[in-house]
Enzyme design. Structure first.
Site, PDB file in Angstrom:
ATOM      1  N   CYS A 126      -9.756  -3.779   3.920  1.00 48.37           N
ATOM      2  CA  CYS A 126      -9.516  -2.664   4.856  1.00 48.37           C
ATOM      3  C   CYS A 126      -9.153  -1.370   4.137  1.00 48.37           C
ATOM      4  CB  CYS A 126      -8.444  -3.055   5.859  1.00 48.37           C
ATOM      5  SG  CYS A 126      -8.918  -4.504   6.800  1.00 48.37           S
ATOM      6  N   HIS A 269      -5.968   3.234   8.993  1.00 45.98           N
ATOM      7  CA  HIS A 269      -6.761   2.033   9.236  1.00 45.98           C
ATOM      8  C   HIS A 269      -6.316   1.451  10.578  1.00 45.98           C
ATOM      9  CE1 HIS A 269      -8.502  -1.847   9.048  1.00 45.98           C
ATOM     10  NE2 HIS A 269      -7.376  -2.475   8.752  1.00 45.98           N
ATOM     11  N   ASN A 299     -10.146  -4.184  14.930  1.00 43.43           N
ATOM     12  CA  ASN A 299     -10.097  -3.923  13.489  1.00 43.43           C
ATOM     13  C   ASN A 299     -11.484  -4.194  12.886  1.00 43.43           C
ATOM     14  OD1 ASN A 299      -9.728  -4.013  10.718  1.00 43.43           O
ATOM     15  ND2 ASN A 299      -7.866  -5.245  10.793  1.00 43.43           N
TER      16      ASN A 299
HETATM   17  N1  ACO Z   1      -2.684 -15.122  21.907  1.00 45.27           N
HETATM   18  C1  ACO Z   1      -1.530 -15.690  22.337  1.00 45.27           C
HETATM   19  N2  ACO Z   1      -0.553 -16.061  21.502  1.00 45.27           N
HETATM   20  C2  ACO Z   1      -0.737 -15.863  20.189  1.00 45.27           C
HETATM   21  C3  ACO Z   1      -1.915 -15.300  19.686  1.00 45.27           C
HETATM   22  C4  ACO Z   1      -2.911 -14.924  20.593  1.00 45.27           C
HETATM   23  N3  ACO Z   1      -4.077 -14.358  20.215  1.00 45.27           N
HETATM   24  N4  ACO Z   1      -1.815 -15.211  18.333  1.00 45.27           N
HETATM   25  C5  ACO Z   1      -0.612 -15.720  18.009  1.00 45.27           C
HETATM   26  N5  ACO Z   1       0.024 -16.129  19.122  1.00 45.27           N
HETATM   27  C6  ACO Z   1       1.348 -16.737  19.242  1.00 45.27           C
HETATM   28  C7  ACO Z   1       1.798 -17.404  17.973  1.00 45.27           C
HETATM   29  O1  ACO Z   1       1.277 -18.700  17.885  1.00 45.27           O
HETATM   30  C8  ACO Z   1       3.299 -17.390  18.160  1.00 45.27           C
HETATM   31  O2  ACO Z   1       3.645 -18.431  19.022  1.00 45.27           O
HETATM   32  P1  ACO Z   1       5.007 -19.292  18.766  1.00 45.27           P
HETATM   33  O3  ACO Z   1       6.109 -18.276  18.908  1.00 45.27           O
HETATM   34  O4  ACO Z   1       4.959 -20.290  19.873  1.00 45.27           O
HETATM   35  O5  ACO Z   1       4.879 -19.839  17.398  1.00 45.27           O
HETATM   36  C9  ACO Z   1       3.560 -16.091  18.902  1.00 45.27           C
HETATM   37  O6  ACO Z   1       2.296 -15.703  19.473  1.00 45.27           O
HETATM   38  C10 ACO Z   1       4.046 -14.949  18.032  1.00 45.27           C
HETATM   39  O7  ACO Z   1       3.209 -14.903  16.852  1.00 45.27           O
HETATM   40  P2  ACO Z   1       3.472 -13.837  15.730  1.00 45.27           P
HETATM   41  O8  ACO Z   1       2.547 -14.127  14.585  1.00 45.27           O
HETATM   42  O9  ACO Z   1       4.941 -13.740  15.463  1.00 45.27           O
HETATM   43  O10 ACO Z   1       2.992 -12.510  16.469  1.00 45.27           O
HETATM   44  P3  ACO Z   1       3.171 -11.044  15.995  1.00 45.27           P
HETATM   45  O11 ACO Z   1       3.981 -10.283  16.948  1.00 45.27           O
HETATM   46  O12 ACO Z   1       3.538 -10.957  14.531  1.00 45.27           O
HETATM   47  O13 ACO Z   1       1.687 -10.459  16.137  1.00 45.27           O
HETATM   48  C11 ACO Z   1      -0.244  -9.969  14.781  1.00 45.27           C
HETATM   49  C12 ACO Z   1       0.642 -11.063  15.396  1.00 45.27           C
HETATM   50  C13 ACO Z   1      -0.842  -9.154  15.898  1.00 45.27           C
HETATM   51  C14 ACO Z   1      -1.325 -10.610  13.945  1.00 45.27           C
HETATM   52  C15 ACO Z   1       0.630  -9.039  13.884  1.00 45.27           C
HETATM   53  O14 ACO Z   1       1.425  -9.815  13.024  1.00 45.27           O
HETATM   54  C16 ACO Z   1      -0.191  -8.086  13.061  1.00 45.27           C
HETATM   55  O15 ACO Z   1      -0.850  -7.191  13.578  1.00 45.27           O
HETATM   56  N6  ACO Z   1      -0.143  -8.220  11.741  1.00 45.27           N
HETATM   57  C17 ACO Z   1      -0.873  -7.296  10.873  1.00 45.27           C
HETATM   58  C18 ACO Z   1      -2.298  -7.683  10.741  1.00 45.27           C
HETATM   59  C19 ACO Z   1      -3.018  -6.603   9.968  1.00 45.27           C
HETATM   60  O16 ACO Z   1      -2.604  -5.464   9.946  1.00 45.27           O
HETATM   61  N7  ACO Z   1      -4.078  -6.878   9.277  1.00 45.27           N
HETATM   62  C20 ACO Z   1      -4.676  -5.755   8.554  1.00 45.27           C
HETATM   63  C21 ACO Z   1      -5.358  -6.119   7.443  1.00 45.27           C
HETATM   64  S1  ACO Z   1      -6.929  -6.683   7.876  1.00 45.27           S
HETATM   65  C22 ACO Z   1      -7.862  -6.774   6.422  1.00 45.27           C
HETATM   66  O17 ACO Z   1      -7.523  -6.352   5.350  1.00 45.27           O
HETATM   67  C23 ACO Z   1      -9.176  -7.472   6.563  1.00 45.27           C
END
Ligand code: ACO
Length: 347
Positions: A126, A269, A299
């Site tokens: 990214c 990004h 993304n």
């Molecule tokens: N739908 C419903 N529930 C979900 C989903 C989904 N799609 N995905 C995860 N959950 C659940 C998890 O299983 C977890 O459940 P649990 O509490 O029962 O274990 C709960 O939701 C919370 O999960 P978290 O991982 O803590 O959620 P978070 O608030 O951190 O959000 C996310 C996740 C959106 C991925 C966030 O962490 C994020 O945006 N991270 C950054 C990602 C990023 O920026 N990537 C960029 C680089 S990409 C590249 O270089 C190719």
């Protein structure tokens, strides 16, 4: 510039700037809503929107190759610039999802008929577009090359695990290109930049080669090629982004004596709306100056920054002379930032 990337010019006072001239983009036809995804994995429109800001994403069909989308984006940028393909000295394609691991940029060069351009891929997930833009800047600002196309294109829909709700909801496909040109130092549009890597944390986000071993000769075991789907520690990547992006942008502002209030646009990004909001808050940049199209496209990895720029240039938000703070971040881990000034097509 001579033919096919052979440098003929030295650095001159007339050519140690890089101007951002034009842009273009291309998207797959099919848009997939959060609701549609909830029919496949245990998720909901409400969860995805609240946690990420994403409402839909494009998914490339079998005919919509990376080469095709990147070429369409390149043609749109050339048309916007008023350039012919033969005017190009360089085509840099930032991608982590090439049609061919040997390089997809030459296919784009061939499809365009850009016979004077050298073309190669650059992989930095990214951060790829920003790294490629900065790389092109080195050739243009040294006077080695005159005109370049920097393309960001990815199709991570081909590399996600469609049964993994933690990743398949985040990514989409797309391509976009920016045309850049050598210019006098006083018109330079790449005002400052920073690039960083931390490979010790590569495990946070991977699209790694599989390790299927096969005995091929007596005493010789080869490893068959292939890749596992994307795996991501979302929380670690989130914490990394909200720590490193403000730090790198702060360095750029300090290095150039720029106040955050002087920025016309924050162009990050597009990974997660919460990351955009956190960075904007850190610099007290109001929402109306934060560019975001996450709701429509999710993304698109290396494509997000030029895709967003193209949308904002074409709808008149970004205008010639606007000052833009941009940052890319992601797998590697890699991240970087650039302070840019948009020039627009030459009159
Ligand atoms: N739908 C419903 N529930 C979900 C989903 C989904 N799609 N995905 C995860 N959950 C659940 C998890 O299983 C977890 O459940 P649990 O509490 O029962 O274990 C709960 O939701 C919370 O999960 P978290 O991982 O803590 O959620 P978070 O608030 O951190 O959000 C996310 C996740 C959106 C991925 C966030 O962490 C994020 O945006 N991270 C950054 C990602 C990023 O920026 N990537 C960029 C680089 S990409 C590249 O270089 C190719």
């Amino acid at each position: 510039m001579g033919t096919n990337g052979v440098a003929v010019a030295g650095s001159t006072a007339e050519t140690n700037g890089m101007a951002l001239i034009a842009c273009g983009s291309a998207l797959p036809a099919i848009s997939v809503s959060n609701q549609q995804l909830s029919e496949r994995v245990d998720t909901s429109d409400e969860w995805i929107r609240t946690r990420t800001g994403i409402g839909a994403r494009r998914v490339a069909g079998p005919e919509e190759s990376l080469t095709l989308l990147a070429t369409q984006a390149a043609r749109a940028a050339l048309a916007h610039a008023g350039w012919g393909p033969e005017d190009l000295d360089l085509i840099l394609l930032a991608t982590s999802s090439p049609d061919d691991l040997f390089g997809t940029a030459p296919r784009v060069q061939g499809a365009l008929g850009a016979t004077n351009a050298v073309a190669f891929d650059l992989t930095a997930a990214c951060s790829g577009f920003l790294f490629a833009l900065i790389t092109a800047g080195q050739y243009l600002r040294s006077g080695t090359m005159r005109r370049a196309l920097v393309i960001g294109a990815d199709q991570l829909s081909r590399w996600v695990d469609w049964n993994d709700r933690t990743t398949c909801v985040l990514f989409g496909d797309g391509a976009a290109a920016v045309a850049v040109e050598a210019c006098p130092a006083g018109e330079n549009g790449l005002l400052a930049f920073r690039m960083r890597s931390d490979g010790s944390r590569h495990g946070c986000l991977t699209l790694a080669q599989t390790a299927e071993q096969q005995p091929v000769l007596s005493g010789v075991t080869a490893q068959l090629g292939g890749f596992s789907p994307i795996r991501m520690n979302g929380q670690e990547v989130y914490k990394f982004a909200v720590r490193e992006v403000p730090a790198v942008l702060n360095e750029l502002l300090e290095a150039t004596g720029t106040a955050a209030a002087d920025l016309n646009w924050l162009l990050l990004h597009q990974a997660n709306q919460r990351i955009l909001d956190a960075v904007a808050d850190r610099f007290a940049i109001p929402q109306e100056r934060v560019l975001s199209n996450l709701a429509d496209y999710g993304n698109t990895s290396a494509a997000t920054i030029p895709l967003m720029l193209d949308e904002a240039v074409k709808d008149g938000r970004v205008r010639p002379g606007d000052l833009i703070a941009s940052s890319g971040f992601g797998a590697g881990l890699s991240w970087g930032g650039a302070l840019l000034r948009w020039a627009g097509p030459r009159g």
